[in-house]
Structures are given as C-alpha cells and as structure tokens.
Design an enzyme around this catalytic site. Structure first.
Site, PDB file in Angstrom:
ATOM      1  N   HIS A   1       0.848  -1.189   0.000  1.00 27.99           N
ATOM      2  CA  HIS A   1       0.000   0.000   0.000  1.00 27.99           C
ATOM      3  C   HIS A   1       0.886   1.242   0.000  1.00 27.99           C
ATOM      4  O   HIS A   1       1.513   1.571   1.007  1.00 27.99           O
ATOM      5  CB  HIS A   1      -0.908  -0.010   1.228  1.00 27.99           C
ATOM      6  CG  HIS A   1      -1.802  -1.209   1.271  1.00 27.99           C
ATOM      7  ND1 HIS A   1      -1.407  -2.432   1.771  1.00 27.99           N
ATOM      8  CD2 HIS A   1      -3.087  -1.382   0.849  1.00 27.99           C
ATOM      9  CE1 HIS A   1      -2.403  -3.298   1.660  1.00 27.99           C
ATOM     10  NE2 HIS A   1      -3.428  -2.706   1.112  1.00 27.99           N
TER      11      HIS A   1
ATOM     12  N   GLY B   1      -3.358  -3.697  11.194  1.00 29.96           N
ATOM     13  CA  GLY B   1      -3.794  -4.186   9.881  1.00 29.96           C
ATOM     14  C   GLY B   1      -5.298  -4.371   9.935  1.00 29.96           C
ATOM     15  O   GLY B   1      -6.033  -3.741   9.173  1.00 29.96           O
TER      16      GLY B   1
ATOM     17  N   ASN C   1      -7.894  11.833   4.320  1.00 33.21           N
ATOM     18  CA  ASN C   1      -7.605  11.908   2.879  1.00 33.21           C
ATOM     19  C   ASN C   1      -8.818  11.635   1.993  1.00 33.21           C
ATOM     20  O   ASN C   1      -8.693  11.580   0.765  1.00 33.21           O
ATOM     21  CB  ASN C   1      -6.438  10.968   2.530  1.00 33.21           C
ATOM     22  CG  ASN C   1      -6.772   9.510   2.799  1.00 33.21           C
ATOM     23  OD1 ASN C   1      -7.937   9.096   2.790  1.00 33.21           O
ATOM     24  ND2 ASN C   1      -5.748   8.690   3.034  1.00 33.21           N
TER      25      ASN C   1
ATOM     26  N   HIS D   1      -4.600   3.991  -2.915  1.00 36.86           N
ATOM     27  CA  HIS D   1      -4.535   3.230  -1.665  1.00 36.86           C
ATOM     28  C   HIS D   1      -3.653   1.994  -1.800  1.00 36.86           C
ATOM     29  O   HIS D   1      -3.014   1.573  -0.842  1.00 36.86           O
ATOM     30  CB  HIS D   1      -5.961   2.805  -1.270  1.00 36.86           C
ATOM     31  CG  HIS D   1      -6.021   1.870  -0.106  1.00 36.86           C
ATOM     32  ND1 HIS D   1      -6.097   2.303   1.191  1.00 36.86           N
ATOM     33  CD2 HIS D   1      -5.992   0.518  -0.052  1.00 36.86           C
ATOM     34  CE1 HIS D   1      -6.120   1.258   2.001  1.00 36.86           C
ATOM     35  NE2 HIS D   1      -6.064   0.166   1.273  1.00 36.86           N
TER      36      HIS D   1
ATOM     37  N   SER E   1     -21.206  -9.790  38.031  1.00 29.56           N
ATOM     38  CA  SER E   1     -21.447 -11.104  37.430  1.00 29.56           C
ATOM     39  C   SER E   1     -20.150 -11.824  37.083  1.00 29.56           C
ATOM     40  O   SER E   1     -20.077 -13.045  37.150  1.00 29.56           O
ATOM     41  CB  SER E   1     -22.277 -10.948  36.149  1.00 29.56           C
ATOM     42  OG  SER E   1     -23.530 -10.376  36.441  1.00 29.56           O
TER      43      SER E   1
ATOM     44  N   GLU F   1     -16.956  -4.713  25.071  1.00 29.13           N
ATOM     45  CA  GLU F   1     -16.116  -5.915  25.127  1.00 29.13           C
ATOM     46  C   GLU F   1     -14.929  -5.797  24.179  1.00 29.13           C
ATOM     47  O   GLU F   1     -13.799  -6.171  24.527  1.00 29.13           O
ATOM     48  CB  GLU F   1     -16.927  -7.163  24.758  1.00 29.13           C
ATOM     49  CG  GLU F   1     -18.147  -7.426  25.660  1.00 29.13           C
ATOM     50  CD  GLU F   1     -19.366  -6.600  25.271  1.00 29.13           C
ATOM     51  OE1 GLU F   1     -19.337  -5.912  24.219  1.00 29.13           O
ATOM     52  OE2 GLU F   1     -20.363  -6.651  26.004  1.00 29.13           O
TER      53      GLU F   1
ATOM     54  N   ASP G   1     -31.605 -16.434  30.827  1.00 28.02           N
ATOM     55  CA  ASP G   1     -31.285 -15.396  29.848  1.00 28.02           C
ATOM     56  C   ASP G   1     -31.359 -15.923  28.414  1.00 28.02           C
ATOM     57  O   ASP G   1     -31.440 -15.133  27.474  1.00 28.02           O
ATOM     58  CB  ASP G   1     -29.922 -14.771  30.140  1.00 28.02           C
ATOM     59  CG  ASP G   1     -30.039 -13.599  31.117  1.00 28.02           C
ATOM     60  OD1 ASP G   1     -31.159 -13.069  31.284  1.00 28.02           O
ATOM     61  OD2 ASP G   1     -29.021 -13.204  31.707  1.00 28.02           O
TER      62      ASP G   1
ATOM     63  N   HIS H   1     -27.468 -15.580  25.195  1.00 29.58           N
ATOM     64  CA  HIS H   1     -26.445 -15.444  26.225  1.00 29.58           C
ATOM     65  C   HIS H   1     -25.771 -16.771  26.564  1.00 29.58           C
ATOM     66  O   HIS H   1     -24.870 -16.792  27.395  1.00 29.58           O
ATOM     67  CB  HIS H   1     -27.069 -14.852  27.501  1.00 29.58           C
ATOM     68  CG  HIS H   1     -27.398 -13.396  27.393  1.00 29.58           C
ATOM     69  ND1 HIS H   1     -28.176 -12.881  26.393  1.00 29.58           N
ATOM     70  CD2 HIS H   1     -27.031 -12.330  28.163  1.00 29.58           C
ATOM     71  CE1 HIS H   1     -28.297 -11.564  26.551  1.00 29.58           C
ATOM     72  NE2 HIS H   1     -27.606 -11.211  27.607  1.00 29.58           N
TER      73      HIS H   1
ATOM     74  N   ARG I   1     -21.714 -19.782  35.871  1.00 24.61           N
ATOM     75  CA  ARG I   1     -22.590 -18.947  36.689  1.00 24.61           C
ATOM     76  C   ARG I   1     -23.077 -19.741  37.899  1.00 24.61           C
ATOM     77  O   ARG I   1     -23.189 -19.219  38.996  1.00 24.61           O
ATOM     78  CB  ARG I   1     -23.813 -18.518  35.876  1.00 24.61           C
ATOM     79  CG  ARG I   1     -24.814 -17.747  36.716  1.00 24.61           C
ATOM     80  CD  ARG I   1     -26.145 -17.511  36.027  1.00 24.61           C
ATOM     81  NE  ARG I   1     -26.974 -16.660  36.850  1.00 24.61           N
ATOM     82  CZ  ARG I   1     -28.282 -16.767  36.978  1.00 24.61           C
ATOM     83  NH1 ARG I   1     -28.939 -17.688  36.300  1.00 24.61           N
ATOM     84  NH2 ARG I   1     -28.960 -15.953  37.759  1.00 24.61           N
TER      85      ARG I   1
END
Lengths: 671, 671
Positions: free
Chosen positions: B35, B124, B192, B265, B387, B414, B472, B476, B523
């Site tokens: 590139h 990357g 750009n 590019h 939790s 996350e 749940d 989940h 759990r």
C-alpha cells in the site's frame, strides 16, 4: 418523581402505561429472574408509540406493511411481551406472561424472533437491534422504490439503551443510517443514566446528542414520562428527512425503591417493594390482572390499524399478478423458477471451458447469472468490493438518489454490515449477501451468530480464505475461521474447489429458508477440477468422490477448496507409484453430516488410510479422519497448526508443507 | 498539489519526508504488492512528529519511557519501516526494506510487533491500533501514578485512517479515552477522503471533528502537508488536558498519478508513474538510495533522545532497589516470588473446606489472594463486574482522580476492553485481565485473536459459560465458544471444574509470557471435586485422572468444568453396576496436547470406551475420543448440538440430556 402528578395529569395514559409496569413486576417475580427497570422506565414512551404512531394490527402481526418495532435493549423483553399481550396478540395470552422465562414459553428471557410473530428480531446482545434496524429501514426504502408507496410505506422504530449506544456496532449503524438519510428510522434512546455497574458516568461521558448529530441525524430531546412531549417528538421525527434520535429522559424502575439505581436494572422481586410501587402507581389489581377498562383501551389500540391493513390488502390485490407473485415469492423465500436452469447452464459452460480462476472470481461469475433471475438479492461489501467480487453489472448502487439500487457500499463496517443484513432478511422481501475477508469474520461474529440463531438465510461471502492471500500476512490470513464458522449451529459453511462447486454452493445458499451460509473463497487462482458436467448439484451431498482409486484403494484424500487440486496432484503421484488413491472433495461438512450413513460410508469407506487437507486448523476434521469407521485405520492431516506469515502465497504453501508432495508423503507415511 | 511550492517553502523538511515516499514506492515496487498511498500522504506528518515531538532513541527502541508510536492504519507499514530505517534502527537496514513482504523479513505486509523491537503493536485489522492506544495511555497513567513522573512520563501517538474511524471499535476506544481524560493520547487522523471502494462519501458522511468532540476530545485541524501547521498542532495537543485528535488534511499518494483516488490506496508499481512522481518530488536518487545529507539528518533525529534516555537511566538507577526490581520484574513478565506459595496455601484451604461455589466465585476468591501479591495486575469488566466477579477489595478504581487504581469499569465495550488490554500488555509493566460473558467472546474476537498472534499474556475471564446460565436464553448461552477459543492458535483455554482447578488455571495464566488465556467459568454452583490437596498444579498437565476405575476399566469419562461433577456422579452409577469407570478431568486441552505421548496414554489408555462430556459443541473433542489409540474403541459425546433455550438451568441440563444419568446411559450404550 411525583407519580401522583403524572397520574392526575394524564389518567388514561397513566393506567395504560402502568399496566406494562405491573405486568413486568409480576412476570419477573414469577420467574424470579429478569430485568424490571427498563420496561418500567420506558412504559410511557412505548404506550404513546403504540397508541398514536405505530402502524400495526394485532390481528395480523406479520402484515407486510406494518411499522417495525425493534427492542434493541432486549433485556427489557417484558416491555414487548406486555405490549403484545395488552394489544391482543393471540400468541400472547396472559398464560405466556405467567410463564416468563420458562421452558417452551414464547416469553423467553430475551426476545426471540423465531418464537413469536410479533417479535421482529432477536435482541439481548447489545447494539444488535439498532444495527438490525438499519437493514430494516434500507429494505423498506428498496422495496418502496420497487413497489411504490402504496404497497411499502412504513417506519422502523427502535428502543435503545445506554448499553446499545456504548457498543461499537451502534456507531457503524448510526453512521450508515446518517449517510443514507434513512429518514424513516426513528430511535428512542432510553436515557436513564444507569448501566449494570452503576451510573453511566462511571464508564462514559459521551454527549450522545452531539454524537448522533455528527452522524447526520436529527435529534429531539423529550421527557420520557410526559406523553404530550413524547407524542410531539414522534410527530416531529416522522416528518424529518433525516433519521431521528429522540433522547427520552427517563427514570429506570420508575416508582420502585430501586428507581434511578443500577439495582433497578435487574430483577425486582421483593414483595414489599413491589406492593409499595403498585400502591404508588395507584394500581390495585392483583398479579397478572388488568382492569377491564384498561384492557379494552389497549385492545382498541391493537385494532387501530385494522382498517389501514384492509385498505392495504385491497391495494395489494389490485397490483398486477406478476408483481404480486414476485412480492410474495420473495417474502416466502421461494426461489425463482428460472434459478435451477440458469445455474445448470452456467455449470455446463464452465465445466467445458474449465477456467483457472480464483473462486472469488468464480463467485462473481455466478452472481452475474444469478442476480438477474433472483431480483430479491441485495449485495454489498465492507469496503472490499473489488476484492470480494460481490458487485455485478445489473445491481445499481443503493443511494439517496437511487433507492432501487441493489448494491451497498457498506464502508469499513463488517459488523454493521452483518447486523444490517440480518435486519434486511428479517424485514422480508430481500435476500442479502455481503463480503469481507474471511479473517474479518471475527468482526462480524456477533451478528453472524445471530443469523444462525434467528434462522435467517443471510449469505456471507468470505474471500481471501487462507495463507493463499500471501503478502498481507497473518493479520489477514484466516487459519481458525473455517472451524469457527463450522462450530456454529445452523450454519452452512461452503469451501468450493472451483467454479462449478462455487455455483453449486451459491445455488444452495440462496435457496435456504432458515439457515445462513458462509462461502469461503480463494484470492488465488485454482484450476477447474469438475471438468465433467453433471446436472446434479454435487455440493448438496456435502462431500463426494471426485476421483476414485485405480487398483486397490489404499488411500483416501479428503480436501476442500483450494487444496482439492493439490489432492488431485498428490493422487497422480501416488497412483504413479501404484498406490490406489481416492480423492474426496468435501465442500460442506454440515451437508455431508446430514447424509444417510449409507452414502457417508460409500464416500468414506474403511480399509484405507485417510488424509485430510485444508489450509486451516485441524479442529473439526477428526470426525472425518477417525469417526464412523468399521475398522480402525490410520489418518493424518495436512494443514495449519499456527498463524501464517507475510510472503508470496506459493512460498507459504511450501513453508507450511501444504503441497502435493507433502500430501503424498503424509499418505505414504501411514502405509 | 503544487509540489514545487511545498518543496521550496521547506526544503529540508521536504527532502526528509520525500525519503519516506521514495522508499515506499521502491519497496512496494520490489514486492509488487503493498500500500503506497498512505505513507506518501502521511510522510509530512510523520516527519514532523519524529523530528520535533516523539521522544525516542533509535539505539534503544525498547527504552521503557519512550513515547509510543502506533500505526493504526497498518496497511501503511512502509511508513513505519521507512522511519525505522531512516532514524538508524539497527533492525532495519536497507536490506530489510528491499525484502518488504518476503519470507522471513521484519518488514511484513502489516507491522508485526513480534518481528521487531521498533514495532509497538500489530496492526492491519482496522481500528485495532487506535483501540490499543487507549490501553497504552492507561498503562502510562497507572505506572506514572505508581513510579512518579521522573520514571514514567510519555505520550502515545497514533496515526489512524478513515477505515480505523469507521470500525465500531474506534467509538469504544475514543469514548473510553474521553471518559478517562487520557490527555497524553494524541491521534493524528489521515483525513484523505479515500477508502478502497472510492471516496469516503460513498459510505460515510460523519463529521469526525464533532464526533470526537462529543466524546470529550480536544480537536485541532491541520494541513497535513504544512510542517509548521503540523508542528503547532502537535505542540497544542501535548499541552491539552484532554485526549487530542488532529485532523490532518492530506492527499493520499501525494504527487503520484493516483493521488486522491482509491487506486492510490494500493500498490503503485507502474515504473513510468513512479519515475514521474519522483521527478515531481525533485528526487534524483536511485531505488533504495538515500542521499547522504538526508540520511544524516534522519540519523540525527534518531539520536535526538539519547541524552534524555541516559538521564532517565540515571534517575531509574537512583530509585530504591526494591522499586527497580518490581518495575523490571513486571516489565519482564516474571512472577512474584510469593505467588506459588500463595496459590498453594489457598488450594490447601479450599480442598479442606470444599465449598460448593460457582467457578466465577472461585475465580474471585483466587483473585483476592493473587492480586495483593501480584501488583502488576489490572482488572476490569465490560459492565458485568458483579457477574464476572473480577473486582477484588485491594484494587481501587482507575479514574481521573485515582490514576493508581487497578480496576477499570470498561462499560459495555467488550471489543474496546480486549483491544485496550492488548495495549496495556504491549506497553509493558501491566498484566491485564478483563471479564465479560463467555458468549460475548464474539464481540471481543478480533482483539482476542490479536492477543494470540501478538504473543501477549492477556487473561480473558469469561463467565456464564454454558446453558447453566439459565433463563437469559440462547443469546447469552455459549455453545460454540469453547471451540472458537480452542481453534485459535497460541491460546490457552481453561475450563476449571472447581475452586482448586480455578486457582491452578489462574496461576498458569498469570505466569505466561507469550500466550493469552481464556478462563471459562460457570454462573451456577458446582461442588469441589478436588478434595485431596496436592501441591502440584494438576491443570498444568491439561488433563489428569481424577478418579480411577475400580475393577476392570471399561469406561473412561472425560469432562471439563461444570460437567466434571456430573461425570463423577455417572461414575458412581456405573461402578454400582460393576462397570469400572475412570474419570478424567480435562481443564485445558492445549496443555494436554503438549504433554509427552507416555503421559497422554497413561491418562487415556486404550481398551475402554470413552465418553466426552462438555455443555458445548463436540468440535475439538474427537481427537480425545478417537485419536492416538493403539486399538479402535467406541466413543460418544454428551453435549450440545444446537443453540440453548430460555429456562431454569437444571431444566436445560435435563432437556439437553447433560446429566449423570445421560452420561451413564451413553457409556452403557457403547459396551
């Protein structure tokens, strides 16, 4: 909050909204789990939406021209279930609410689209609903351009919480919506300042209003407990020529001791506190009881759209028959009649010309014949159009001045693309496919899992599917991604070997009704291995004998995709030494696993050593190398057991030993 | 652009920046891939940064108090390699640049941190670098608070492109940085207007300046080809008390025929166009040649920080010895001496008290003893602190008024959390761990893969690891996520059965130097199965005999995590019928695979039927059920072959047949 003031200011509204709050408290208490605070906080907004704005008819929750209501904050599922019960949706009698979160109930912990007609999409993983909604709104635009405003003309309403807006995918979603001026998309932000860990300020200081404006949205602020304010905001939003975000200032768990606290987010089951909250509401009915006048008022809301629906049906019936048929065919996910013959003719031509092509180019060639006969497809790529080969000549580009365009430049937004494709498929009438590099399956994962869970036939076009992509190096070279996709239930993973298998994979993918597909395609050129034309779709069997052993069968080579021709070369080497060698092409493990045992044993009989060959990890292969055999035989795997490297592709295949010579040696080592 | 005007306005700057452009053109041409446009567009910005602002010493690229330079737009790797060569980094002689993208070269297609000291992070996959940078900047704040400004006082500079800013993870990153006022984080946006598919406007209309402001950043606009403008912006950015984004208006592929186009590019290899570009630059040197005066000027820049580094070393040496040792120990990822004894004592206590605990609670108990002796840990959770059980009493919360805090409320981010943890680990001196639900591994996947590829020992605390989470529901409930993590090379996946195994897993995870760990935790409560104390870390062997067969060994049950106690119950049932049954606990498949054959065969001998048990998909299990055996035996798997459902946990285990009775029946079916 002065609940008394709220009640006396708008008594009719109050009793309707409070029915939602009471049902939520009762259902969460019965289940002893769930999320009470969000439905209690957003009950006023939802009530105004359903009473004054949402176009729907509870008697036909799948009416194609209904407004869509997306509960992105899916943990607040009792909001949706309460609404569906109150308006008289036949699938939500009070028993369903009493069975909240229990085995077999429609009232799952988070809303599941496949359990009930009135649930538009599966939410719970945060940010997904708002990202789906972009696809819903795009589908509406595309179909409106195609069928006209008399047939397609509806809004997409979304309730999103702070959690949805913190997830990165929400940024991809709102910038897409802003770019495309999806003016019929209206997001109601439950601005309650609370997340699970505590006040939002613990982890975030974003000015959401300015953020949405920076994405070219119209933004309105409203008091989420003032029905007139909410109504005015929704009216203004519907008139806007931009997507609109309504920042609804609300109190989580309104009226409960846990109001405005993170505790209010969860299950509020304390009997005394529940009683106190109901008393504060002025709610005297028993658990799961709705006073008759309140229920009647809600059921009237449920019938509000009935006339409009009947009028729509008349308009629909007056459309030309062919248009109606196409509309319904796409909605029902039926394939066009011409598809099969088109693919057969293409296969015949390709097996005769036997080109050496990258399978991504084979995929483009297939789409060039497929897209014109299957006009419900909408293609796109996450800023890799030229690399994914997803754009064909006839599609046109979806844009503000070309809503009929069938190709979408998704930008560098793999996750947003996948989630929006889910939304398009859920909306109905559209069969979306989209491309990125196989390695960036990672970015799209949360939405790809949901395609499978939601049972919608989205097609993922994943190119550059191994070290064969060469110099871009290990960040771009998938090794574990075939295994990842195969590990996911209800997902078809195709890795075709040549143009013929690519066409067959596409035919299967676009005729699915409840299963998404991943089509794994090469960057590098591969020869045609299926040079003998067959009308039958061989990929449909998952695996088949591509070349049988001459003489006594001592070796079975099982390969996929770009490694099939290497297996064929290895077979020649082995046969030259007198070692009878069968080559099995295995483009789809899931379909092969579905074949009867007799077929599987015919393709993979005992008594010969087996070598699996794929430029990826071994995980998932042992079942074909060792499983299901009458007697023990030896097996080996030629593939990757580490990340790749940056170098020209041929050198990488040499370095990692994925060559005809390496395969032949592996086979001989077992004899 | 009028290149002549640029050149004559700042001739010295121009020749230095043009050296980058020329090297980029030459290396991409030699590799015939890569590139070109980004390094050519950002050469001026990078030159000013290195010449006037970046604190570094080319003679010691790992000097701990150097400023960090993160090339988030990793495809522009030739910008980084050119700079490292020009300043005199010994690992980047001109031969390396001539070998751009070739086998074994440090100059991989995208920058790989493990190939060269001067490469801070692997980029990357877009958006990762900018998200890493948040962790770099947090690590600097934490260590500065701990060691003082004389020892830790540096900036984190990032170059990010439009692609980085379109990825959702960038939003998670910038809102985190804004919330925490990471004022020493400076992002230079390569504005750009171009992506691969065409102009940015094709897919995006975001006002990036307002977007960053909405996240509480300071924003400066600069002409990316005007050195004085860039210099002033960087000076202003360093003085800001907020993180700063400098919007650098640039021209991609400056001076080349492909300038300002998406073609720019990619790889610009046309010889005539290259010659024309070089002529326009006034660059007369041959390929890979740098005029002596230009090289000398760059090498002087490379030495600019030498005195500062020496002064820092003196300050460092004058710190108390214990502080120096702790600093270096953490930097070298060595474990504290006390760790082993601490874990042993904890295990002894737990095997004696044998509590019934969710393993997430076992994990918290372990952390309560581990964190005080291992002060380089920094914990956190993506809005699931209560939790995930990730917060212990001694940590303190990282905030603007408590930079020494060791616990981070990551919010519902996350992906941003995982990428920032990568940045912390790469910065050095910190051992990060972070939690979310196992199912949301999906959201963090792109960064989790990079932990493995980059060889950094980040620890992922993934709780609620099966249908055992109950109501749940399937959104989940992970079923494929153990397989996904195991499919990833260089990743340790632990699924401990009880408190003892959890402590052992933690001990292994936090003593890794080059491998990330996923700790999969329940759990629901599970009994202690390791009631006999052993000093040895049994999890280290990956799998071991937990209970041996009495009488003739007919059955081997192999289980992980919450299914181990079910296997123990099944063993009792089978033994009661006289069927000799061994139970193997297999908390880490990767470590078991690393044991010698003798040990593996001792644990999994032939001659008995085998049943694998795990509340997840079978993928990855067949190697233990069928592989490595002297003679063929039958095997079965008790687990999940579909998505879960919403209901109480015990009912789900019943429904899917993952019970002691189901296991015993499966075993008996094989006999």
């Amino acid at each position: 909050m002065d609940l008394n003031a709220l009640r006396t200011a708008n008594p009719d509204h109050w009793s309707k909204a409070t029915a939602i709050r009471a049902l939520t408290l009762d259902a969460v208490a019965a289940a002893n789990s769930g999320h009470s605070g969000m439905p209690m906080g957003m009950a006023d907004v939802a009530t105004v939406l359903f009473e004054k704005h949402l176009k729907f008819d509870a008697a036909d929750p799948r009416w194609p021209d209904r407004d869509r209501f997306i509960l992105s904050a899916g943990h607040g599922s009792m909001l949706l279930y309460s609404l569906l019960h109150l308006v008289g949706d036949a699938q939500f009698p009070i028993e369903e609410l009493k069975n909240f979160r229990q085995m077999g109930a429609r009232t799952a912990g988070h809303p599941e689209n496949f359990l009930a007609d009135g649930v538009e999409t599966t939410t719970g993983p945060l940010g997904q609903g708002i990202a789906n909604s972009v696809g819903f709104a795009m589908a509406e635009e595309i179909l409106r351009a195609r069928y006209g405003k008399k047939i397609v003309d509806h809004y997409t309403y979304v309730i999103a919480g702070d959690g949805c807006l913190m997830e990165g995918v929400s940024q991809e979603a709102i910038t897409l919506a802003g770019r495309h001026k999806l003016s019929k998309l209206i997001v109601m932000w439950d601005n309650n300042n609370i997340t699970i860990d505590g006040p939002v300020s613990l982890s975030d200081s974003t000015d959401q209003i300015e953020r949405f404006r920076s994405a070219q949205w119209h933004v309105i602020e409203a008091d989420g407990h003032n029905p007139a304010d909410i109504d005015a905001a929704l009216t203004e939003a519907r008139a806007s020529d931009l997507p609109t975000m309504i920042a609804c200032k609300t109190h989580i768990a309104l009226g409960h001791a846990a109001q405005d606290t993170s505790k209010g987010h969860g299950a509020l089951t304390d009997a005394e506190q529940m009683a106190a909250a109901k008393a504060a509401y002025g709610w005297t009915a028993g658990p799961f009881e709705i006073p008759a006048d309140v229920k009647a008022a809600w059921e009237a809301i449920g019938k509000r759209g009935a006339d409009e629906r009947r009028a729509w049906e008349e308009r629909f019936d007056s459309m030309p028959r062919s248009k109606r048929e196409t509309f319904n065919r796409a909605l029902n996910l039926d394939a066009p009649k011409k598809l099969s013959a088109t693919i057969k003719a293409f296969k015949k031509q390709m097996s005769e010309s036997a080109p050496k092509l990258a399978t991504r180019a084979s995929s483009e060639k297939t789409l060039e014949v497929l897209n014109p006969v299957m006009t419900e497809t909408v293609g796109g790529s996450a800023d890799l159009t030229g690399s994914n080969n997803t754009k064909t000549g006839d599609l046109g580009v979806f844009d503000t001045d070309n809503r009929a365009g069938r190709y979408i430049y998704w930008g560098v937004r793999e996750h947003g693309m996948a989630a929006a494709m889910n939304g398009m498929a859920l909306h109905g009438g559209i069969r979306p496919y989209g491309g990125t590099f196989m390695c960036f399956t990672d970015y799209a994962r949360p939405a790809m899992r949901l395609s499978a869970l939601m049972k919608i036939p989205v097609v993922y076009v994943m190119t550059h599917d191994s070290i064969g992509l060469g110099e871009d190096g290990p960040t771009h070279q998938p090794v574990e991604h075939l295994a990842i996709s195969r590990a996911t239930p209800n997902t078809l993973v195709f890795r075709p070997a040549d143009t013929i298998e690519t066409a067959e994979a596409w035919e299967i993918a676009v005729t699915q009704k409840s299963t998404p597909s991943v089509i794994s395609l090469t960057r590098q050129g591969v020869p045609t291995v299926r040079t003998e034309h067959k009308n039958n779709n061989m990929v449909e069997r998952g695996a088949y004998v591509l070349a049988d052993a001459e003489g006594k069968r001592q070796v079975i080579l099982i390969a996929t995709g770009s490694e099939v021709h290497l297996a064929m070369q290895a077979r020649e080497m082995l046969q030259a030494e007198g070692i009878g060698t069968r080559v099995v092409s295995m483009p789809c493990m899931e379909l092969f696993a579905q074949q009867d045992e007799k077929y599987r044993k015919r393709v993979l009989p005992g008594g010969a050593v087996r070598v699996g060959i794929e430029a990826g990890v071994r995980q998932g292969w042992d079942q074909w190398l060792f499983g299901e055999r009458g007697k023990y035989g030896k097996a080996a795997f030629v593939g990757m057991d580490r990340f790749g490297a940056s170098a020209p592709a041929e050198e990488l295949f040499e370095k990692f030993g994925i060559t005809a010579k390496g395969i032949a040696a592996a086979a001989k080592g077992l004899l």
